[in-house]
Design an enzyme around this catalytic site. Sequence first.
Site, mmCIF file in Angstrom:
data_model
loop_
_atom_site.group_PDB
_atom_site.id
_atom_site.type_symbol
_atom_site.label_atom_id
_atom_site.label_comp_id
_atom_site.label_asym_id
_atom_site.label_seq_id
_atom_site.Cartn_x
_atom_site.Cartn_y
_atom_site.Cartn_z
ATOM 1 N N GLU A 17 17.526 39.583 -0.630
ATOM 2 C CA GLU A 17 18.531 39.598 0.141
ATOM 3 C C GLU A 17 19.024 38.425 0.865
ATOM 4 O OE1 GLU A 17 16.178 42.198 -0.326
ATOM 5 O OE2 GLU A 17 16.873 43.658 -1.494
ATOM 6 N N HIS A 75 15.044 54.696 3.523
ATOM 7 C CA HIS A 75 16.008 54.751 1.727
ATOM 8 C C HIS A 75 17.790 54.905 2.070
ATOM 9 C CE1 HIS A 75 13.767 52.181 -0.832
ATOM 10 N NE2 HIS A 75 14.684 52.128 -1.750
#
Lengths: 325, 336
Positions: free
Chosen positions: A60, A129
């Site tokens: 990322e 998450h």
Amino acid sequence: MAVIAYRDALNQAMTEEMDRDDRVFLMGEEVAEYNGAYKVSQGMFDRFGGRRVIDTPISEEGFAGIGIGAAMVGLRPIIEFMTFSFSLVAIDQIVNNAANMRFMSGGQFAVPIVFRGSSGMAGCLAATHSHRLEAWYAHIPGLTVVTPYSSADAKGLLKSAIRSDDPVIFIEHENLYGEKGEIPDGDHLVPIGKAEIKRPGEDVTLITYSRSVKTTLAAAEALAEQGISAEVIDLRTIRPLDLDTLITSTVKTHRVVVIEENWPYCGVGSSVADRIYQRVFDELDAPIGRVATLDAPIPYNRALEASMLPSVERIVAKVHEVMYR
Amino acid sequence: MSQVQAESKPIVSRNQAVGWLRQMMLIRRFEERSAMLYQNQKIGGFCHLYSGQEPLAVGSIGVLREDDYVITAYRDHGHAIARGMDVKLGMAEMMGKVTGCSKGKGGSMHFFDAEKGFMGGHAIVGSHIPLAAGMAFASKYQGQDRVCICYFGDGAMNQGGLHETFNMASMWKLPVIYVVENNLISMGTQLERSSAVLDLTARGGAPYGMPGVLVDSHDIEAMAKVTLEAARRARAGEGPTFIEARTYRFRGHSMSDPMKYRTKDELEKAKKNDPIIAYQAILMDRGWIDEATLHRITDEVKQEIEEAITFAEESPETPFEALYEDITVAPYTPQE
């Protein structure tokens, strides 16, 4: 007007903008051959090929930075985070490079980039998450933060974000991807920085955004049955805040509740309340109420998770409180 | 560090070589005067000087095209000047003036010059390494053959973003040249205390499927040569090259560094091998300059830097209104 799902609205926005402008490309994990972890980019690899729909390794920080570099020299990248929870790994790129670049270079560089992806407490995803990061990103001068609720806004705001010359944090909600809604035909654009009154009312103003709009509209329905007329405002953009719409409504109803899926401390609601207090304190008949996710890490257990979310019951109770009922 | 061993058959013309020497002298003078101005508190913040490393930036940028991209870390004055940035703009930036290369908003660590393709000094270690790949990505995407050269220190070898980016840059054959300026010390931490593998050439190249090249950057023409080959590969679509350029900094990490991690002896020895003096000797040997020319260049450089200081001192401060300018392209609304 077509009725389509939120995820397809996002797909249409990207597809139309990529058809219109060769500088626009999509990059992220599983966006191409897999057609997107949440199928938002379904069919785009087939349509545009590997030059413009690009699968990345799980890196990322690296691909966020590659997007920023490409934006600095004239491309208009759309960087997908499979979920915004993963943007935490790339936050240095977003804050130090995307947000600061224009200022730090004395205005020599623009960073026309969109970071987009799913977010929120989508059900049994546990603490890592389930992040909601709009308050984090809205803290940063230089970033624009957009959180669409409806299919029409998902499409219209994403098209505006792609056309923006500035970095946009475009936060979708995982639980909205399958929600269907009407979308105006043609080149549908929604301006960034404008809230929308989803339901007009007279007695109390309910300010919210993203998935919580749905819960808040249900609460407004329940309140109507009790004879309380609630005005529901969808912020749509968190930064810059459409303060005028909020002030007009506050002056009309004199009572405000802010509802958000964030944790309460330093959340979006704190800043919204602060800005209303600074402008029209004397118009308020009660302190501004807040309904937020309870202040604990997000648990896996389904019932525990549900217990922390802003619910119809919690919103109704908070409205009663600000109305002294 | 060995003395400069420029090849018998130089890869540069006489004019270019003299130009490089002049640039190195200009950078050195800029840094020396910056140190004095810093001590007089005319320059604030963190200030990292490039003295000793000049041939690295000058020899590599010197063989690139005007439309290539140059990006570096926070020790950025040398690269900006090598790229042709007017020293007036640099000096004004250091003093926080509105005439500075970043309008007084960036300072020593954040020089930018878009017109010259100088894509900035970047102050979070390793944070600009993905940006360089992004610029190379854009070049390839648009069917151009511009390359991006990206400099960073040996300390940046340990940042995760570097390894993520090396993998993608190599896999996608991006036209980028990565140069680690290995001055053997990351702030105050010697290489052997920060890197499990001391051979950085091996660590940065082969594991990512790109050539790793070691060069003694004190030899400006050797630096030029390896950069030229890396640029040729990049333009030909053969992908990135990783260059380990050995170097040595004469100053501390920043102005506030007492340099307790090295002895006076070590520093004195290094300064005896000053790469600028060495290159002057080589050009004299070749008959490309004489004493008179050297004196003339020395005087010109001094004057250019003094003029830059005067320009910076006489320039207005960045005005308070500028605080809300250059934040976004769209009209900016402070959320206050």
